[in-house]
Structure formats: structure tokens, C-alpha cells
Design an enzyme around this catalytic site. Sequence first.
Site, mmCIF file in Angstrom:
data_model
loop_
_atom_site.group_PDB
_atom_site.id
_atom_site.type_symbol
_atom_site.label_atom_id
_atom_site.label_comp_id
_atom_site.label_asym_id
_atom_site.label_seq_id
_atom_site.Cartn_x
_atom_site.Cartn_y
_atom_site.Cartn_z
ATOM 1 N N ASN A 151 0.803 -1.228 0.000
ATOM 2 C CA ASN A 151 0.000 0.000 0.000
ATOM 3 C C ASN A 151 0.831 1.270 0.000
ATOM 4 O O ASN A 151 0.364 2.327 -0.387
ATOM 5 C CB ASN A 151 -0.953 0.008 1.201
ATOM 6 C CG ASN A 151 -0.256 -0.286 2.503
ATOM 7 O OD1 ASN A 151 0.337 -1.351 2.681
ATOM 8 N ND2 ASN A 151 -0.283 0.663 3.418
ATOM 9 N N GLN A 181 -4.953 -3.851 -2.125
ATOM 10 C CA GLN A 181 -4.530 -2.807 -3.072
ATOM 11 C C GLN A 181 -4.421 -3.328 -4.507
ATOM 12 O O GLN A 181 -4.120 -2.556 -5.415
ATOM 13 C CB GLN A 181 -3.194 -2.192 -2.636
ATOM 14 C CG GLN A 181 -3.238 -1.478 -1.293
ATOM 15 C CD GLN A 181 -4.070 -0.192 -1.295
ATOM 16 O OE1 GLN A 181 -4.481 0.315 -2.348
ATOM 17 N NE2 GLN A 181 -4.326 0.342 -0.114
ATOM 18 N N SER A 201 -11.092 -5.224 0.500
ATOM 19 C CA SER A 201 -11.760 -4.116 1.194
ATOM 20 C C SER A 201 -12.602 -3.306 0.215
ATOM 21 O O SER A 201 -12.116 -2.888 -0.838
ATOM 22 C CB SER A 201 -10.685 -3.219 1.819
ATOM 23 O OG SER A 201 -11.295 -2.095 2.403
ATOM 24 N N HIS A 203 -13.917 -0.220 0.536
ATOM 25 C CA HIS A 203 -13.698 1.225 0.384
ATOM 26 C C HIS A 203 -12.466 1.560 -0.459
ATOM 27 O O HIS A 203 -12.241 2.725 -0.793
ATOM 28 C CB HIS A 203 -13.679 1.932 1.745
ATOM 29 C CG HIS A 203 -12.463 1.744 2.580
ATOM 30 N ND1 HIS A 203 -11.439 2.657 2.592
ATOM 31 C CD2 HIS A 203 -12.094 0.761 3.427
ATOM 32 C CE1 HIS A 203 -10.501 2.244 3.445
ATOM 33 N NE2 HIS A 203 -10.878 1.088 3.963
ATOM 34 N N THR A 239 -25.970 -10.199 11.943
ATOM 35 C CA THR A 239 -26.981 -10.166 10.874
ATOM 36 C C THR A 239 -26.346 -9.750 9.550
ATOM 37 O O THR A 239 -25.648 -8.740 9.484
ATOM 38 C CB THR A 239 -28.119 -9.191 11.257
ATOM 39 O OG1 THR A 239 -28.668 -9.625 12.502
ATOM 40 C CG2 THR A 239 -29.199 -9.143 10.201
ATOM 41 N N CYS A 324 -3.298 4.970 8.526
ATOM 42 C CA CYS A 324 -3.437 4.521 9.923
ATOM 43 C C CYS A 324 -2.227 4.894 10.770
ATOM 44 O O CYS A 324 -2.331 5.035 11.971
ATOM 45 C CB CYS A 324 -3.692 3.027 10.016
ATOM 46 S SG CYS A 324 -3.436 2.132 8.542
HETATM 47 N N1 PLP Z 1 -4.273 -4.121 3.770
HETATM 48 C C1 PLP Z 1 -3.802 -3.138 2.988
HETATM 49 C C2 PLP Z 1 -2.701 -3.427 2.035
HETATM 50 C C3 PLP Z 1 -4.358 -1.852 3.074
HETATM 51 O O1 PLP Z 1 -3.889 -0.873 2.305
HETATM 52 C C4 PLP Z 1 -5.405 -1.627 4.005
HETATM 53 C C5 PLP Z 1 -5.960 -0.266 4.179
HETATM 54 O O2 PLP Z 1 -5.227 0.704 4.237
HETATM 55 C C6 PLP Z 1 -5.861 -2.696 4.782
HETATM 56 C C7 PLP Z 1 -5.275 -3.928 4.647
HETATM 57 C C8 PLP Z 1 -6.970 -2.512 5.766
HETATM 58 O O3 PLP Z 1 -8.168 -2.287 5.087
HETATM 59 P P1 PLP Z 1 -9.486 -1.808 5.840
HETATM 60 O O4 PLP Z 1 -9.417 -0.329 5.922
HETATM 61 O O5 PLP Z 1 -10.613 -2.292 4.968
HETATM 62 O O6 PLP Z 1 -9.498 -2.474 7.166
#
Ligand code: PLP
Length: 379
Positions: A151, A181, A201, A203, A239, A324
Amino acid sequence: MIYFDNSATTFVSEKVRAKLMELTEDSVSANPGALHKLGNKAIDLYEGIRKETAELLGAKPGEIFFTSCATESANTAIKGYMSRNKRAGNAVISTRTEHKATLECLEYLSKLGYEIRYLKVDKSGKPTMESLEEELTKGGVALACFTLVNNETGSILPIDDITKSIKKISPSTVIYLDCVQALGKMPVNLSTIGADMASFSGHKIHSVKGNGVLFIKNGVKIDPFILGGGQQEGMRSGTQSPLLAGAFLEALKEVSAGIPEAYDKTTEINSYLRKELVARGAQILSPDDALPYVLNVSFKGFESETMLHCLEIYDIYVSTVSACSAKAKKVSYVLLEMGIDRKTAANAVRLSFSRHNTMDEAKEFISRVDEIYEQFLIK
Ligand code: PLP
């Protein structure tokens, strides 16, 4: 606005918005576990979504579980596999360039007494084959955890070589692959990729936040992470939400179409930016063969956060390290692990694209960088 922060999250597509409206209608909003006909309608809808999602990912419907996010998928897969398969071995192999969703699960396992063996990575952040073979040969490796596309840098894992080596040296080792990614940016086919478990994911592919997918290959047994009413075959209680699963599917359908065209367009943007930024003295930290959707660049004379806020003045949005960790003001552990010196890493900015970005935006970005150097660089 220029949004070059698509690895952090993407904007919700028009089709997903429309789908969300459709899926909030009363007629499809009953509890999928209810015995009445409205409940039957909801569960049929949900299972249909699951089937289509599975088809697009190259999986069987029973191998697909909807979660709240990829972090939940990672926790379920990694902790759940080790908890259920105590006799499979005491070791897990991985790298220190994984996302925190994986690294924190490994840290948790290490506190429980499991041995986490981190492989050496090369300059592009990829695990070296020698290190992989060495750790596998020691034996006892129950689980291998990797990320298909990093990422922070866009570095692509040599998944075929890795699975080949694992199957040869330690065939019982189960492979967990973070595909977050990669989805929608390069082909991901779970029937051929060699992973036993994988996470996705919503989003990151223009769905809303709050929906993820966990793939668990038939035959792989894990302990569920969330216990309760036994929904999703007991693998993920709570649910079921046809709304969120439907949003994921709608986004998946959109990003699964036109991957090569979007790739070419993004490559053009990436190549242009690389050339122009290098000409201005910046250092490109993403490997040459990275996925073009991520461009990590170290700007001369500007710390990451300063550059981020200078760009923000012009309504241009980028990241420092992954979202994060950004608030913790840390230098990227991924870049340090790749052997990049702390000073260069402290000036690193991640530009991350979606298929909706344009060359005009890339050109405007460069002219704004020029203005920032003219106005804000302390000489
Ligand atoms: N793995 C990677 C490579 C990511 O870039 C991310 C999000 O930044 C995640 C896992 C975590 O995803 P989520 O935000 O859906 O928990």
C-alpha cells in the site's frame, strides 16, 4: 480538487450510490435470518450477491464471507487459522513490510508463543527467495502471510514464485494473501493465484466504508473471530447486510471491467509524474516495476507533512505514510525496511491514483509543485 490518495480510500461511485438507495427499500430490508417471506427474499438476495461476488473473484460461493473491512478479514484469517490448527506448526512466515492489519495479528500471535519468522526483503520490499527457502526449510511453518501489492510503494509480490516455493518445500503451509490494493487494478483470480485465504476491502474500490471480504478456500478450517447467531455458516456471526454486500459487489463489477485500459491510463500518469519529479530533484521510492497506481516520492527540502499541507492549500490531497500510521508522525517502517535512509523516508509522500484520475490533474500537480518550491522552500 485533485485526489491522489486513493490507496487510503476511494470516493463512492455513482453506481454504488444508486445501488445503496435500491437496497435500503423496505421490501429488501428484512432480517435475512427471518422465517417469513420477507426474510426469504432478503436471504435470497444476499446469497445471490455472494454467488456473483464469488464468480468475479474466481471463488465458490461457500468460500466467500462478508466482513466489515479487510482488517477484520485479516484478523479472522490469521488468528483463526492458528487457533484452529495447533498441530500444523508453531511458526508463521511473513515480512516486516506488511500492512498493520497483518503485523498486529502477528504480534498478537508472538505474544501467545508462536514463532514469527520475518523474511528479508530486497530494495523493492519484496521477500527474497533465499530467505523464503531458508525459513521454510527450518520446518514447522503453519502459515505464510503476504501482501499482493504494497500500500505504500505499489511493490508487487512475486506470488507465483512464492507459492511454487512453498508448495515444493512446505506443502502443508497455508497462504494468506492481502489483496486489498490489487483488486480492480490487476487481475486477481482466486482459483489460480495459489492463496488459501485472502482479504479484500470495499472502500478501496469505490464502495462505502464498512464492507470487506474474506476468502477461505474449501477445506481450510479456521476458528471464527466473531461468535454469535451463527450467520455465514458460523464463520462470521452478525446479521448479514445485503446493503453492504451489495455495495461491495456493485463496486467490484465496476472495477473488474476495463482493468487493462485503466492500467494503461494510470501508467501514463505515473510515468509522466516520475519523469517530471525526478527532473525537479525528487527521488522516486516506488520500485520501477511497481503497480502504477502508487507512486512514493521523496521531495528534496520538504518533510512529508509539510509537503502534504502545502499541496492541500491547492486542494490537492496525498498521504505521508499509510493513513493509519500518519497521525503517529512516524517515518514509514516499510521504507526503512527497504533500506531507504531515515532522512529520505522522512520526506516521502505517497501519491495514489484511481482509474478516474487524469493527465490534466498530473500536469496541474507538477505546476503546483513548482509553485510550492518557489514560494515555500527555505533556501
Ligand atoms: N491491507 C492493505 C494493504 C491496506 O492498504 C489496508 C488499508 O489501508 C488494509 C489492509 C486494511 O483495510 P481496511 O481499511 O478495509 O481495514
